[in-house]
Design a protein around this motif. Structure first.
Motif, PDB file in Angstrom:
ATOM      1  N   ASN A   1       0.803  -1.221   0.000  1.00  0.00           N
ATOM      2  CA  ASN A   1       0.000   0.000   0.000  1.00  0.00           C
ATOM      3  C   ASN A   1       0.837   1.272   0.000  1.00  0.00           C
ATOM      4  OD1 ASN A   1      -2.241  -1.712   0.093  1.00  0.00           O
ATOM      5  ND2 ASN A   1      -2.170  -1.760   2.322  1.00  0.00           N
TER       6      ASN A   1
ATOM      7  N   THR B   1       2.481   4.894  -1.867  1.00  0.00           N
ATOM      8  CA  THR B   1       2.125   6.020  -2.724  1.00  0.00           C
ATOM      9  C   THR B   1       3.414   6.698  -3.174  1.00  0.00           C
ATOM     10  OG1 THR B   1       0.061   6.396  -1.511  1.00  0.00           O
ATOM     11  CG2 THR B   1       0.873   8.211  -2.859  1.00  0.00           C
TER      12      THR B   1
ATOM     13  N   GLN C   1       5.023   9.589  -6.460  1.00  0.00           N
ATOM     14  CA  GLN C   1       4.682  10.622  -7.431  1.00  0.00           C
ATOM     15  C   GLN C   1       4.956  10.100  -8.843  1.00  0.00           C
ATOM     16  OE1 GLN C   1       3.264  13.614  -6.384  1.00  0.00           O
ATOM     17  NE2 GLN C   1       3.306  12.473  -4.453  1.00  0.00           N
ATOM     18  N   ALA C   2       4.194  10.619  -9.815  1.00  0.00           N
ATOM     19  CA  ALA C   2       4.421  10.249 -11.216  1.00  0.00           C
ATOM     20  C   ALA C   2       5.872  10.560 -11.578  1.00  0.00           C
ATOM     21  CB  ALA C   2       3.461  11.006 -12.118  1.00  0.00           C
TER      22      ALA C   2
ATOM     23  N   VAL D   1      -0.419   3.258 -15.554  1.00  0.00           N
ATOM     24  CA  VAL D   1       0.113   3.824 -14.313  1.00  0.00           C
ATOM     25  C   VAL D   1       1.625   3.604 -14.243  1.00  0.00           C
ATOM     26  CG1 VAL D   1       0.030   3.697 -11.782  1.00  0.00           C
ATOM     27  CG2 VAL D   1      -2.077   3.533 -13.121  1.00  0.00           C
TER      28      VAL D   1
ATOM     29  N   SER E   1       6.888   4.527 -12.498  1.00  0.00           N
ATOM     30  CA  SER E   1       5.563   5.121 -12.699  1.00  0.00           C
ATOM     31  C   SER E   1       5.541   5.981 -13.958  1.00  0.00           C
ATOM     32  CB  SER E   1       5.159   5.937 -11.472  1.00  0.00           C
ATOM     33  OG  SER E   1       6.056   7.011 -11.282  1.00  0.00           O
TER      34      SER E   1
ATOM     35  N   ALA F   1      -0.741   9.144 -13.164  1.00  0.00           N
ATOM     36  CA  ALA F   1      -1.528   9.033 -11.942  1.00  0.00           C
ATOM     37  C   ALA F   1      -2.541   7.898 -12.035  1.00  0.00           C
ATOM     38  CB  ALA F   1      -2.230  10.350 -11.651  1.00  0.00           C
ATOM     39  N   GLY F   2      -2.833   7.306 -10.894  1.00  0.00           N
ATOM     40  CA  GLY F   2      -3.807   6.220 -10.792  1.00  0.00           C
ATOM     41  C   GLY F   2      -3.340   5.206  -9.774  1.00  0.00           C
ATOM     42  N   PHE F   3      -3.928   4.028  -9.844  1.00  0.00           N
ATOM     43  CA  PHE F   3      -3.463   2.971  -8.948  1.00  0.00           C
ATOM     44  C   PHE F   3      -3.309   1.681  -9.750  1.00  0.00           C
ATOM     45  CE2 PHE F   3      -8.015   2.322  -8.770  1.00  0.00           C
ATOM     46  CZ  PHE F   3      -8.148   0.948  -8.696  1.00  0.00           C
TER      47      PHE F   3
ATOM     48  N   THR G   1      -0.332   3.448  -5.352  1.00  0.00           N
ATOM     49  CA  THR G   1      -1.012   4.652  -5.841  1.00  0.00           C
ATOM     50  C   THR G   1       0.037   5.609  -6.379  1.00  0.00           C
ATOM     51  OG1 THR G   1      -2.744   4.393  -4.174  1.00  0.00           O
ATOM     52  CG2 THR G   1      -2.551   6.556  -5.219  1.00  0.00           C
ATOM     53  N   VAL G   2      -0.197   6.125  -7.568  1.00  0.00           N
ATOM     54  CA  VAL G   2       0.695   7.112  -8.177  1.00  0.00           C
ATOM     55  C   VAL G   2      -0.085   8.414  -8.268  1.00  0.00           C
ATOM     56  CG1 VAL G   2       2.064   7.738 -10.189  1.00  0.00           C
ATOM     57  CG2 VAL G   2       1.960   5.344  -9.448  1.00  0.00           C
ATOM     58  N   GLU G   3       0.489   9.468  -7.697  1.00  0.00           N
ATOM     59  CA  GLU G   3      -0.173  10.782  -7.688  1.00  0.00           C
ATOM     60  C   GLU G   3       0.414  11.699  -8.734  1.00  0.00           C
ATOM     61  OE1 GLU G   3       0.435  11.975  -3.615  1.00  0.00           O
ATOM     62  OE2 GLU G   3      -1.407  10.972  -3.007  1.00  0.00           O
TER      63      GLU G   3
END
Length: 114
Positions: free
Chosen positions: A37, A39, A41-42, A75, A90, A93-95, A112-114
């Protein structure tokens, strides 16, 4: 395989028995993918590790032995090359779920990629 025999002399009467013992290598029972789980960054990368638990109750790093998959290629992607195996790169953005599989046994982690 090894054949094992035993005998016992009981007052002139010999009692004996033989059986065959088959020794096999340990087989994989479960895989744990880490980190879980996460996270990022792109444009960033994240190194994943796979730890296998085997039928003889041992655990070892199997990052280089598993096949790595990403559930959403938009992603990002995860490397199966010998140089960077388990490295997620990455794209947007997305998961996605990052999965490690070996001999039909697998585990996955959400990224998760923001």
């Amino acid at each position: 395989q090894v054949e094992i025999s035993a005998s016992f002399d009981n007052d002139g009467t010999t009692l004996s028995d033989t059986f065959v013992l088959t020794i096999t290598g340990a087989v994989i029972e479960s895989i744990k993918v880490t980190p879980e789980n996460s996270t990022i960054q792109a444009g960033e990368t994240l190194q994943y590790t796979a730890t296998g638990t085997f039928s003889d109750n041992t655990q070892r790093d199997i990052t280089r032995d598993v096949t790595w998959l990403s559930s959403d290629s938009s992603v990002g992607s995860i490397s199966n090359s010998s140089v960077s195996r388990g490295l997620f790169t990455s794209i947007g953005a997305g998961f996605t779920y990052v999965e490690a599989i070996l001999n039909n046994v697998g585990d996955q982690a959400l990224l998760t990629v923001e």
